[in-house]
Design an enzyme around this catalytic site. Structure first.
Site, PDB file in Angstrom:
ATOM      1  N   THR A   1     -21.064  38.688 -18.033  1.00  0.00           N
ATOM      2  CA  THR A   1     -20.944  39.674 -19.115  1.00  0.00           C
ATOM      3  C   THR A   1     -22.252  39.716 -19.902  1.00  0.00           C
ATOM      4  OG1 THR A   1     -18.564  39.309 -19.239  1.00  0.00           O
ATOM      5  CG2 THR A   1     -19.589  40.342 -21.155  1.00  0.00           C
TER       6      THR A   1
ATOM      7  N   THR B   1     -30.106  26.007 -26.176  1.00  0.00           N
ATOM      8  CA  THR B   1     -30.106  24.795 -25.340  1.00  0.00           C
ATOM      9  C   THR B   1     -29.230  24.997 -24.112  1.00  0.00           C
ATOM     10  OG1 THR B   1     -30.443  23.485 -27.321  1.00  0.00           O
ATOM     11  CG2 THR B   1     -29.671  22.299 -25.366  1.00  0.00           C
TER      12      THR B   1
ATOM     13  N   GLN C   1     -18.714  39.634  -7.673  1.00  0.00           N
ATOM     14  CA  GLN C   1     -17.678  39.320  -6.683  1.00  0.00           C
ATOM     15  C   GLN C   1     -18.250  39.009  -5.306  1.00  0.00           C
ATOM     16  OE1 GLN C   1     -14.479  38.785  -7.218  1.00  0.00           O
ATOM     17  NE2 GLN C   1     -14.368  39.468  -9.343  1.00  0.00           N
TER      18      GLN C   1
ATOM     19  N   ASN D   1     -14.036  44.498  -8.246  1.00  0.00           N
ATOM     20  CA  ASN D   1     -13.190  43.327  -8.474  1.00  0.00           C
ATOM     21  C   ASN D   1     -11.700  43.625  -8.405  1.00  0.00           C
ATOM     22  OD1 ASN D   1     -14.113  44.695 -10.995  1.00  0.00           O
ATOM     23  ND2 ASN D   1     -12.534  43.417 -11.910  1.00  0.00           N
TER      24      ASN D   1
ATOM     25  N   CYS E   1      -8.619  40.601 -17.686  1.00  0.00           N
ATOM     26  CA  CYS E   1      -8.567  40.967 -19.095  1.00  0.00           C
ATOM     27  C   CYS E   1      -7.552  42.066 -19.364  1.00  0.00           C
ATOM     28  CB  CYS E   1      -9.956  41.393 -19.571  1.00  0.00           C
ATOM     29  SG  CYS E   1     -10.934  42.145 -18.310  1.00  0.00           S
TER      30      CYS E   1
ATOM     31  N   ALA F   1     -20.630  31.667 -12.186  1.00  0.00           N
ATOM     32  CA  ALA F   1     -20.269  30.500 -11.360  1.00  0.00           C
ATOM     33  C   ALA F   1     -18.768  30.359 -11.123  1.00  0.00           C
ATOM     34  CB  ALA F   1     -20.805  29.228 -12.024  1.00  0.00           C
ATOM     35  N   HIS F   2     -17.961  30.792 -12.107  1.00  0.00           N
ATOM     36  CA  HIS F   2     -16.521  30.530 -11.947  1.00  0.00           C
ATOM     37  C   HIS F   2     -15.883  31.404 -10.872  1.00  0.00           C
ATOM     38  CE1 HIS F   2     -14.560  33.855 -14.367  1.00  0.00           C
ATOM     39  NE2 HIS F   2     -15.765  33.936 -14.900  1.00  0.00           N
TER      40      HIS F   2
END
Ligand code: PLP
Length: 375
Positions: A72, A237, A179, A151, A327, A200-201
């Site tokens: 996002t 960071t 995707q 998606n 969502c 990554a998820h």
């Protein structure tokens, strides 16, 4: 209760090796990567090793990968940068993009008075490339933002064709590749793409981390300020453990790709056959032949009344899947993607997005089909 997880387009289960890597980095490499002492240098080394590994898998150079909190953020950044750094006056996209693109384009288009053009979508999810070429030939400074794999329905874009058109007419090309990265091969050096994004998820890595691919030579400015991380263009960071976990996840995804793709393709075929055998007239939303191998979106020949309760009923039985993107899956509104592709009748019928990973089995599909029969 036994649970069945068939919502892998929403997010995926972490691989145990990824959990081990994250845990190791959390306990061993806790230094701040911006510190100049050995602890900091060590953490910085973890980040740079991850960057090189990711770049090697995608066929680009390490400096073209910029770590972000996810896709996002990366999509927002690239679209904003196209307007403020590359001075595009028009964005060409579609109404079937993920909201991370669609709402960003709508918001920024309005804020900066940018012309936004939406390409037509066929019933099988294909984007109208003749319309794209006609628009590009008008020679307006343009960003084309088109997702690679949708998606919700798994329809696929031909990145080479679109990228070549963009090159031909000097348009910038951004693709939301969330995707597909980690699920299909990429050679970004060869592909005519300027910007891509990953999260990554979606490939069995941790949440809250992803990256933007920004082709060498394209100079983008930061949208946040306050640090020199990522060469000052993405301050803050770094989540060292998350970045290391993402690199490990991508590495395992590509090492296992051909076996897992074959296995998942088989699961999808099994699911289509099982649903057809049980319900007869099911319709595959998107393309029945050319849909991406881990996403199956089906319209079931069930009463419209069942549309709203179907996910709730499946959830009560421990089965997780969705109607659209995560969502909006709790919402009664029809999916914005299906609304573009289906007729009035089909849009009201229950459609389910079943999305697979290598952790699924044919038993999961049998359990789903048996549960659907009781609804
Ligand atoms: N783009 C697509 C196509 C997605 O499927 C998702 C996740 O649902 C996103 C963007 C957003 O990614 P993230 O969760 O990293 O913000």
């Amino acid at each position: 209760m036994n649970t069945v997880y068939l919502d892998n387009a929403a997010t995926t289960q972490l691989r145990p090796e990824v959990v081990a890597e994250i845990t190791r980095v959390l306990s061993e490499d806790f230094g701040n990567p911006s510190s100049t002492h050995s602890f900091g240098r060590h953490a910085k080394g973890v980040i740079e090793t991850a960057r090189k590994s990711i770049a090697a898998h995608l066929g680009c150079s390490a400096q073209e990968i910029v770590f972000t909190s996810g896709a996002t953020e990366a999509n927002n950044w690239i679209i904003k940068s196209a307007i403020s750094d590359f001075k595009v006056e028009r964005i060409i996209t579609t109404k079937i993009e993920h909201h991370a693109v669609l709402e960003t384009v709508e918001h920024l288009g309005h804020e900066f008075s940018i012309d936004v053009q939406f390409l037509n979508i066929a019933r099988n999810g294909e984007v109208d490339l003749a319309q794209l070429e006609a628009l590009l030939s008008e020679n307006v400074p343009t960003l084309v933002s088109l997702m690679h794999v949708n998606n919700e329905v798994g329809s696929m874009l031909d990145l080479v064709k679109v990228g070549n058109l963009c090159r031909q007419y000097n348009a910038h090309f951004h693709s939301d590749t969330v995707q597909s990265i980690g699920k299909t091969e990429f050679n970004l050096k060869e592909l005519p793409i300027d910007f891509a994004v990953a999260s990554a998820h979606k490939f069995h890595g941790p949440k809250g981390v992803g990256f933007a691919y920004i082709r060498k030579g394209l100079v983008v400015n930061p949208i946040m300020f306050g640090g020199e991380q990522e060469k000052g263009i993405r301050p803050g960071t770094e989540g060292v453990h998350n970045i290391a976990g993402m690199a490990k996840a991508l590495d395992l995804s590509y090492s296992n790709l051909s076996d897992e793709r074959q296995y998942i393709t088989g699961l999808k075929q099994y699911a289509v056959e099982a649903l057809r055998k049980t319900f007869g007239d099911i319709k595959v939303n998107g393309s029945a032949e050319n849909g991406f191998y881990n996403i199956l979106n089906v319209c079931l020949p069930m009463d419209e009344q069942k549309s709203l309760m179907i996910l709730f009923n499946l959830d009560m039985k421990g089965i997780a899947l969705s109607r659209g993107s995560a969502c909006q899956s709790g919402s009664a509104k029809p999916s914005h993607v299906l609304a573009e592709m289906l007729g009035e009748d089909d849009i009201r019928k229950p459609s389910l997005r079943i999305s697979f990973s290598h952790y699924n089995t044919t038993q999961d599909i049998d359990t789903l089909v048996a549960a659907l029969q009781t609804i």
